[in-house]
Design a protein around this motif. Structure first.
Motif, mmCIF file in Angstrom:
data_model
loop_
_atom_site.group_PDB
_atom_site.id
_atom_site.type_symbol
_atom_site.label_atom_id
_atom_site.label_comp_id
_atom_site.label_asym_id
_atom_site.label_seq_id
_atom_site.Cartn_x
_atom_site.Cartn_y
_atom_site.Cartn_z
ATOM 1 N N LEU A 218 -1.884 2.295 3.402
ATOM 2 C CA LEU A 218 -0.451 2.203 3.132
ATOM 3 C C LEU A 218 0.206 3.387 3.831
ATOM 4 O O LEU A 218 -0.188 4.538 3.591
ATOM 5 C CB LEU A 218 -0.171 2.260 1.633
ATOM 6 C CG LEU A 218 -0.784 1.158 0.769
ATOM 7 C CD1 LEU A 218 -0.569 1.443 -0.708
ATOM 8 C CD2 LEU A 218 -0.227 -0.198 1.140
ATOM 9 N N GLU B 24 3.887 5.114 4.671
ATOM 10 C CA GLU B 24 5.330 5.160 4.443
ATOM 11 C C GLU B 24 6.044 5.790 5.630
ATOM 12 O O GLU B 24 5.469 6.616 6.353
ATOM 13 C CB GLU B 24 5.664 5.980 3.197
ATOM 14 C CG GLU B 24 5.059 5.498 1.906
ATOM 15 C CD GLU B 24 3.754 6.197 1.585
ATOM 16 O OE1 GLU B 24 3.368 6.244 0.396
ATOM 17 O OE2 GLU B 24 3.113 6.714 2.531
ATOM 18 N N CYS C 41 7.064 0.752 4.045
ATOM 19 C CA CYS C 41 5.652 0.986 3.758
ATOM 20 C C CYS C 41 4.869 -0.134 4.427
ATOM 21 O O CYS C 41 4.983 -1.297 4.038
ATOM 22 C CB CYS C 41 5.413 0.990 2.260
ATOM 23 S SG CYS C 41 3.667 0.978 1.780
ATOM 24 N N TRP D 109 7.138 1.462 -5.691
ATOM 25 C CA TRP D 109 7.564 2.752 -5.162
ATOM 26 C C TRP D 109 7.567 3.752 -6.315
ATOM 27 O O TRP D 109 8.133 3.484 -7.376
ATOM 28 C CB TRP D 109 8.966 2.666 -4.571
ATOM 29 C CG TRP D 109 9.049 1.948 -3.273
ATOM 30 C CD1 TRP D 109 9.452 0.651 -3.063
ATOM 31 C CD2 TRP D 109 8.744 2.475 -1.983
ATOM 32 N NE1 TRP D 109 9.402 0.343 -1.729
ATOM 33 C CE2 TRP D 109 8.973 1.450 -1.039
ATOM 34 C CE3 TRP D 109 8.298 3.707 -1.517
ATOM 35 C CZ2 TRP D 109 8.765 1.624 0.331
ATOM 36 C CZ3 TRP D 109 8.092 3.884 -0.159
ATOM 37 C CH2 TRP D 109 8.324 2.844 0.745
ATOM 38 N N THR E 88 4.938 -5.592 4.872
ATOM 39 C CA THR E 88 5.761 -4.395 4.765
ATOM 40 C C THR E 88 6.627 -4.429 3.508
ATOM 41 O O THR E 88 7.189 -5.474 3.161
ATOM 42 C CB THR E 88 6.655 -4.226 6.004
ATOM 43 O OG1 THR E 88 5.840 -4.210 7.172
ATOM 44 C CG2 THR E 88 7.441 -2.927 5.938
ATOM 45 N N TYR F 195 6.371 7.566 -2.606
ATOM 46 C CA TYR F 195 5.089 6.944 -2.311
ATOM 47 C C TYR F 195 5.155 5.442 -2.560
ATOM 48 O O TYR F 195 5.775 5.002 -3.535
ATOM 49 C CB TYR F 195 3.990 7.502 -3.209
ATOM 50 C CG TYR F 195 3.778 8.985 -3.128
ATOM 51 C CD1 TYR F 195 4.484 9.859 -3.953
ATOM 52 C CD2 TYR F 195 2.846 9.526 -2.240
ATOM 53 C CE1 TYR F 195 4.279 11.230 -3.889
ATOM 54 C CE2 TYR F 195 2.630 10.889 -2.169
ATOM 55 C CZ TYR F 195 3.352 11.738 -2.995
ATOM 56 O OH TYR F 195 3.145 13.086 -2.934
ATOM 57 N N CYS F 196 4.482 4.668 -1.736
ATOM 58 C CA CYS F 196 4.258 3.276 -2.084
ATOM 59 C C CYS F 196 2.840 3.139 -2.628
ATOM 60 O O CYS F 196 1.956 3.937 -2.304
ATOM 61 C CB CYS F 196 4.488 2.344 -0.906
ATOM 62 S SG CYS F 196 3.352 2.524 0.475
ATOM 63 N N GLY G 224 -0.046 5.404 -0.480
ATOM 64 C CA GLY G 224 0.220 6.021 0.793
ATOM 65 C C GLY G 224 0.288 7.531 0.626
ATOM 66 O O GLY G 224 0.179 8.053 -0.492
#
Length: 125
Positions: free
Chosen positions: A4, A6, A22, A36, A77, A94-95, A116
């Motif tokens: 992942l 971002e 992401c 998220w 995405t 962050y994802c 990510g």
């Protein structure tokens, strides 16, 4: 392997907008809940938006009406459109992916399987 990544963070003045992305790879993205999260210095990581595999999204009270999460399953995405940004939105974003299923029942960071490395958002007053 699952990745992942971002992008889209940056510095903006209060009232401005940013769009985070992401990019997911290494798994069947379209089948899983995505989220998220954000973490400000000295604070715990908190959930911002949760989007199920069908595109239905839920938001934290602090961002509802200002942030919009979406996903493009054809492009693997995830997106977060952030409008009317406030200084308190400053954080690392962050994802995360939940491999438990298509629906987003999980809201806590420790319930998410992959992360990510984050993208920084800074909002000045």
């Amino acid at each position: 392997q699952v990745q992942l990544v971002e992008s889209g963070g940056g510095s903006v003045q209060a009232g401005g907008s940013l769009r985070l992305s992401c990019a997911a790879s290494g798994y069947t993205y379209s089948r899983h809940c995505m989220a998220w999260f954000r973490q400000a210095p000295g604070k715990e990581r908190e959930g911002v938006a949760f989007i199920d595999s069908y595109g239905g999204a839920n938001y934290a009270d602090s961002v509802r009406g200002r942030f919009t999460a979406s996903r493009d399953n054809a492009k693997n995405t995830l997106y977060l459109q952030m409008n009317s940004l406030k200084p308190e939105d400053t954080a690392m974003y962050y994802c995360a992916a939940d491999f438990a299923g298509s629906w987003c029942y999980a809201t806590q960071p420790n319930e998410y399987d992959y992360w990510g490395s984050g993208t920084q958002v800074a909002v000045s007053s």
